[in-house]
Each structure stands twice: as structure tokens, then as C-alpha cells.
Design an enzyme around this catalytic site. Structure first.
Site, mmCIF file in Angstrom:
data_model
loop_
_atom_site.group_PDB
_atom_site.id
_atom_site.type_symbol
_atom_site.label_atom_id
_atom_site.label_comp_id
_atom_site.label_asym_id
_atom_site.label_seq_id
_atom_site.Cartn_x
_atom_site.Cartn_y
_atom_site.Cartn_z
ATOM 1 N N HIS A 187 -63.768 39.637 2.643
ATOM 2 C CA HIS A 187 -63.965 38.334 1.989
ATOM 3 C C HIS A 187 -62.966 37.373 2.606
ATOM 4 C CE1 HIS A 187 -60.684 40.223 -0.179
ATOM 5 N NE2 HIS A 187 -60.221 39.003 -0.355
ATOM 6 N N HIS A 192 -60.266 39.166 5.116
ATOM 7 C CA HIS A 192 -59.466 40.388 5.061
ATOM 8 C C HIS A 192 -60.049 41.351 4.040
ATOM 9 C CE1 HIS A 192 -56.426 39.351 1.586
ATOM 10 N NE2 HIS A 192 -57.662 39.147 1.234
ATOM 11 N N GLU A 229 -52.525 31.732 -0.736
ATOM 12 C CA GLU A 229 -53.789 32.430 -0.512
ATOM 13 C C GLU A 229 -54.907 31.765 -1.316
ATOM 14 O OE1 GLU A 229 -54.399 36.883 0.489
ATOM 15 O OE2 GLU A 229 -54.524 36.715 -1.676
ATOM 16 N N CYS A 277 -60.518 42.487 -3.955
ATOM 17 C CA CYS A 277 -59.911 42.387 -2.618
ATOM 18 C C CYS A 277 -60.141 43.654 -1.802
ATOM 19 C CB CYS A 277 -58.422 42.069 -2.723
ATOM 20 S SG CYS A 277 -58.144 40.324 -3.031
ATOM 21 N N ASP A 290 -57.147 31.841 12.832
ATOM 22 C CA ASP A 290 -58.206 31.017 12.231
ATOM 23 C C ASP A 290 -59.595 31.567 12.589
ATOM 24 O OD1 ASP A 290 -59.174 28.837 10.733
ATOM 25 O OD2 ASP A 290 -59.527 27.688 12.570
ATOM 26 N N HIS A 291 -60.427 31.698 11.550
ATOM 27 C CA HIS A 291 -61.789 32.217 11.697
ATOM 28 C C HIS A 291 -61.829 33.653 12.207
ATOM 29 C CE1 HIS A 291 -62.868 28.143 10.801
ATOM 30 N NE2 HIS A 291 -64.136 28.471 10.751
ATOM 31 N N HIS A 307 -60.426 33.746 2.750
ATOM 32 C CA HIS A 307 -59.551 32.823 2.034
ATOM 33 C C HIS A 307 -59.297 31.609 2.912
ATOM 34 C CE1 HIS A 307 -58.389 35.484 -1.279
ATOM 35 N NE2 HIS A 307 -58.306 36.460 -0.397
HETATM 36 NI NI NI Z 1 -58.230 38.513 -0.680
#
Ligand code: NI
Length: 138
Positions: free
Chosen positions: A40, A15, A127, A34, A80-81, A42
Site C-alpha cells: 500500500h 511498502h 507517514e 500495513c 519517489d514512486h 503513503h
Molecule cells: Ni503503511
């Protein structure tokens, strides 16, 4: 007897936190890393908790296999992914912060729960190992 049952799940997603109403400088100053433009990832950990009355006939509140399948369909398969900003319609116009992700997940799972059972749903979304959000529909 009202009890709470739960199921854990996880998904990996990318995100970027960015408010389109702000300048790039304001975004960078507020969101820090962020806000980095190339996204990036998580490793999100999810806990889904459901509170309600135990069914006298089955001894269950809900079949956890069923809840696990709902989590798979509503969260794991679509998120996911994925890049949450680019790949998921829920975040096209919604900042994919942990708070908002928890809200989206809550609404998606809530929509699948049987209305007649009068269940209380709570989501806990981690997160990172140390940062988490709880949401129960308020
Ligand atoms: Ni983040």
C-alpha cells in the site's frame, strides 16, 4: 550565532511491513493493514532541519538550494514512486517502517553534509497527516 534552517520535501512510495522471523499470522496480528500482502502507498512528507553556526562571510548557515539538491538526490530520486521493499536496496533486509525510513534518510543526508561545519541534522518524516517520526542520529 547558531540557527536551524530547514527544507520540506515529499515523496510517494509503497511498502509492506513484514517481519520474516514471524509467521504470517503473527505479522497480520501485529501490523494489521500495513501487512497486507499486495503493498500500500503513503504520501510521505519530509522535513530536513540543519542546525549550525551562521557563516559570517555569507550570512548563510548552508545554501538551501544545495540542501534541496541533496534531498532530491538522496531521497526523492531513489524513493519517489518506488516500492520500498522491492525497489530500494536499503530496505531489502530492513522493515520499511516510518522509523526505519527516517533512519535511512538521516544517514544518507548526514553523509553528504560538510564535516567541518559541525552541523546537527534532524529529520521529521510524516507517514500520514497525524503520524510522524523525528530522528536526529542517536
Ligand atoms: Ni503503511
Amino acid at each position: 550565532m547558531r540557527v536551524t534552517i530547514g527544507r520540506k520535501a515529499h515523496f510517494n512510495a509503497a511498502h509492506r511491513l513484514y517481519n520474516p522471523n514471524w509467521t504470517d499470522e503473527q505479522n497480520a496480528a501485529f501490523y494489521g493493514k500495513c501487512n497486507l500482502p499486495n503493498y500500500h502507498g503513503h504520501n510521505y512528507k519530509l522535513e530536513v532541519k540543519v542546525k549550525g553556526e551562521v557563516d559570517q562571510e555569507t550570512g548563510y548557515l548552508l545554501d538551501l538550494k544545495w540542501l534541496s539538491q541533496i534531498i532530491k538526490e538522496e531521497v526523492e530520486e531513489p524513493f519517489d514512486h518506488r516500492n520500498l521493499n522491492l525497489d530500494t536496496p536499503e530496505f531489502r533486509n530492513l522493515i520499511p517502517s516510518a522509523e526505519n525510513i527516517a533512519g535511512v534518510i538521516w544517514r544518507k543526508i548526514q553523509a553528504r553534509l560538510p564535516k567541518e561545519k559541525n552541523l546537527d541534522l534532524m529529520i521529521v518524516l510524516y507517514e500520514t497527516e497525524r503520524n510522524f517520526v523525528e530522528y536526529s542520529g542517536e
